[in-house]
Design an enzyme around this catalytic site. Structure first.
Site, mmCIF file in Angstrom:
data_model
loop_
_atom_site.group_PDB
_atom_site.id
_atom_site.type_symbol
_atom_site.label_atom_id
_atom_site.label_comp_id
_atom_site.label_asym_id
_atom_site.label_seq_id
_atom_site.Cartn_x
_atom_site.Cartn_y
_atom_site.Cartn_z
ATOM 1 N N GLY A 13 28.355 64.866 7.160
ATOM 2 C CA GLY A 13 27.073 64.387 7.677
ATOM 3 C C GLY A 13 27.280 63.276 8.693
ATOM 4 N N ALA A 14 28.371 63.385 9.460
ATOM 5 C CA ALA A 14 28.755 62.304 10.375
ATOM 6 C C ALA A 14 27.825 62.167 11.574
ATOM 7 C CB ALA A 14 30.188 62.521 10.861
ATOM 8 N N SER A 15 26.990 63.166 11.824
ATOM 9 C CA SER A 15 26.040 63.052 12.943
ATOM 10 C C SER A 15 24.714 62.449 12.491
ATOM 11 C CB SER A 15 25.775 64.436 13.556
ATOM 12 O OG SER A 15 25.215 65.305 12.579
ATOM 13 N N ASP A 17 21.951 59.739 10.382
ATOM 14 C CA ASP A 17 21.472 58.375 10.568
ATOM 15 C C ASP A 17 22.295 57.353 9.783
ATOM 16 O OD1 ASP A 17 19.442 57.139 12.125
ATOM 17 O OD2 ASP A 17 18.428 56.531 10.290
ATOM 18 N N THR A 19 25.391 57.400 8.827
ATOM 19 C CA THR A 19 26.708 57.179 9.432
ATOM 20 C C THR A 19 26.607 56.232 10.618
ATOM 21 O OG1 THR A 19 27.394 59.391 8.748
ATOM 22 C CG2 THR A 19 28.702 58.329 10.470
ATOM 23 N N LYS A 20 25.593 56.445 11.459
ATOM 24 C CA LYS A 20 25.422 55.603 12.659
ATOM 25 C C LYS A 20 25.019 54.181 12.304
ATOM 26 C CE LYS A 20 22.360 58.054 14.731
ATOM 27 N NZ LYS A 20 21.345 58.549 15.676
ATOM 28 N N ARG A 47 27.442 69.630 10.998
ATOM 29 C CA ARG A 47 27.115 70.910 11.647
ATOM 30 C C ARG A 47 27.109 70.805 13.167
ATOM 31 N NH1 ARG A 47 23.021 70.876 7.402
ATOM 32 N NH2 ARG A 47 23.542 72.386 5.780
ATOM 33 N N LYS A 152 22.860 58.543 -3.462
ATOM 34 C CA LYS A 152 21.740 58.899 -4.330
ATOM 35 C C LYS A 152 20.834 59.890 -3.587
ATOM 36 C CE LYS A 152 18.240 55.417 -3.203
ATOM 37 N NZ LYS A 152 17.069 56.228 -2.939
ATOM 38 N N ASP A 181 25.537 53.056 -4.775
ATOM 39 C CA ASP A 181 24.205 52.462 -4.834
ATOM 40 C C ASP A 181 24.288 51.160 -4.043
ATOM 41 O OD1 ASP A 181 21.841 51.165 -5.393
ATOM 42 O OD2 ASP A 181 21.832 51.649 -7.520
ATOM 43 N N HIS A 182 23.733 51.160 -2.833
ATOM 44 C CA HIS A 182 23.944 50.014 -1.947
ATOM 45 C C HIS A 182 23.383 48.718 -2.538
ATOM 46 C CE1 HIS A 182 19.874 51.236 -0.606
ATOM 47 N NE2 HIS A 182 19.717 49.957 -0.359
ATOM 48 N N HIS A 244 18.397 52.029 -8.469
ATOM 49 C CA HIS A 244 18.514 50.618 -8.090
ATOM 50 C C HIS A 244 18.046 49.670 -9.201
ATOM 51 C CE1 HIS A 244 19.441 52.164 -4.265
ATOM 52 N NE2 HIS A 244 18.251 52.190 -3.742
#
Length: 506
Positions: A13-15, A17, A19-20, A47, A152, A181-182, A244
């Site tokens: 899922g590197a493209s 949100d 990841t960015k 993808r 999650k 869990d951030h 959380h």
């Protein structure tokens, strides 16, 4: 600072949100601080059909836009460690190509077999990707460790969580799986442990003899933004409470661990979850509140109601506010009510734990709003991170009039210390193999088990109302009715730690 072993970090899922915005900026910050291994490679997988250079350029822009650290001088050096390969998540042939790509990067950079797979993907492929990785042997640890990082939600309910657990543990060990869990990556969440177990003034009071009740709030001032489609299938209880907030409950209520080893801390959190008093069907209506924000005007601007948001059913029954009252049936907490609440479109963004200590047994002095002016310890997780203690002092002048005063500490006072963002800390922990701040399978299942009766009741029982609340207010009108005791109400925090009051943000 301990540097992790050489490895390849693979982000599925590197493209996307996440990841960015979070992952790559956090990895760059670790690189600048020399906290990555000497031989490190980041392989983006998704993808989208990018070349290595296109991916690097996109990530370079992301690092600058969402920067976690001020130093931009090493971006060009960092992005040379980034590579990309397109993939169809369910195509076995593509995983053979992925294996070959990883092998060639290992040879080129000398990273050996250590590999981390981060699933920054929709939850519906959490079961598929690990299976496909297994089919090409990328779960085997004979040439180096392999770790699987899962965002999650872990399942949609108890049944789906058990299915996902069975699927993963068929080919991967519990020690290989990290459920991120951030919230647990935040310094102030971790500081709950330090506040409790390193201070002789708090731990002796941290029990049913001295504490009247505990409340935990996670409020957001924004709505669902463009996530209406996701939120419709989730709701506040699944989105925030199941993971959380219950993790924060675990850290607040746990017994002292035997050590700071991950297993010792997680064992104590599990015991808290196992001690949660189950909800009986006829108790749910009186011990839970669900709400949904309606259109309102905030600071002169008209704000949409939830049902008017993009991707939301105009007759939606999804809750954007959830509040629960429950008990932990063990020796320490017997009879002490716990209250947790979360909501969208509340007056301010804030997450905090409020410890309400019992009142003195005999009132010698005049007090105003007696029930809500007893001693409070407030542990602020975000924003304006810090700790606040409220206690009574004599008002200057004749007589013995008492007023509440604050004694507060702000993390920002540690001006020479940079507080690492949550993802930065957690990504580094995954590289070190430190699972302390990650949820274990048995914890997740106990959390689902506790909330399942509430989810089913809210879905099926027409006698449990979905209450509207105007955007920009503190939830449904009767939310204070949940709090035990005449005149008691929720603590209404402001953006600033030392301020409070219903109207401070409006």
């Amino acid at each position: 600072m301990y540097n992790p072993e050489n490895h390849i970090y693979v982000i599925f899922g590197a493209s996307g949100d996440l990841t960015k915005r979070k992952l790559v900026p956090a990895l760059y910050a670790l690189f600048v601080q020399k906290m990555l291994p000497e031989k490190f490679v980041l392989l983006g997988v998704s993808r989208s059909d990018f070349s290595d250079d296109e991916f690097r350029n996109r990530m370079k822009e992301a690092i600058i836009k969402y920067k976690e650290i001020d130093d931009e001088s090493q971006i060009d050096k960092f992005v040379k460690k980034l590579f990309y390969t397109p993939i169809s998540f369910d195509d076995e042939i593509h995983y053979k190509n992925l294996l070959n790509k990883i092998k060639s990067l290992r040879e080129e950079f000398g990273t050996n077999g250590n590999t981390i797979f981060y699933l920054s993907t929709p939850p519906n492929v959490y079961g598929i990707i690990p299976q496909r990785l297994t089919s090409v042997g990328l779960n085997k640890q004979d040439d180096g460790w392999k770790r699987l990082i899962i965002e999650k939600p872990f399942g949609y309910d108890l049944e789906s969580a058990i299915k996902l657990k069975d699927l993963l543990l068929k080919d991967w060990t519990e020690e290989q799986i990290y459920r991120i869990d951030h919230y647990l990556g935040k310094e102030t969440v971790q500081n709950l442990l330090v506040t409790r177990f390193s201070n002789g003034i708090f731990e002796p009071l941290w029990n049913r003899n001295y504490i009247h009740h505990i409340e935990i709030t996670s409020a957001e001032s924004i709505g669902v933004e463009k996530r209406g489609g996701y939120y419709e299938s989730s709701g506040a209880l699944r989105d925030m409470v199941q993971n959380h907030l219950l993790q924060v409950v675990g850290l607040t209520a746990m017994e002292p661990p035997s050590s700071l080893e991950a297993s010792a801390i997680r064992n104590e959190i599990l015991k808290v979850f196992q001690s949660l008093r189950p909800f009986k069907k006829d108790e749910i209506k009186n011990n839970t509140i669900r709400g949904q924000y309606t259109s309102s005007k905030i600071k002169g601007e008209v704000v949409k109601g939830y049902r008017q948001e993009e991707g939301v059913n105009p007759e939606s029954q999804t809750e954007t506010y959830a509040a629960l009252k429950f008990y932990i049936d063990n020796w320490r907490w017997g009879g002490v009510p716990f209250y947790i609440r979360t909501g969208k479109r509340l007056p301010t963004r804030v997450t905090e734990v409020v410890i309400h200590f019992k009142e003195t047994p005999h009132f010698l002095f005049a007090k105003h709003q007696m029930n809500n002016s007893c001693n409070m310890l407030i542990i602020r997780i975000q924003p304006d991170e810090g700790i606040l203690l409220k206690f009574g002092m004599k008002t200057p002048g004749a007589g013995f009039e008492v007023q509440n005063v604050n004694m507060d500490f702000h993390y920002s006072d540690l001006t020479n210390q940079r507080i690492p963002p949550a993802y930065e800390r957690l990504l580094h922990d995954t590289m070190k193999g430190d699972s302390t701040l990650f949820a274990r399978t048995d914890e997740v299942l106990e959390a689902w088990k506790f909330l399942t009766p509430v989810l089913e009741c809210w879905k099926n029982d027409k006698n449990v109302p979905l209450l509207g609340y105007p955007a920009g207010t503190w939830g449904p009108e009767h939310a204070d009715d949940l709090i035990e005791g005449d005149g008691r109400h929720w603590h209404y925090p402001c953006k600033n730690l030392a301020d409070d009051g219903v109207y401070c943000e409006l």
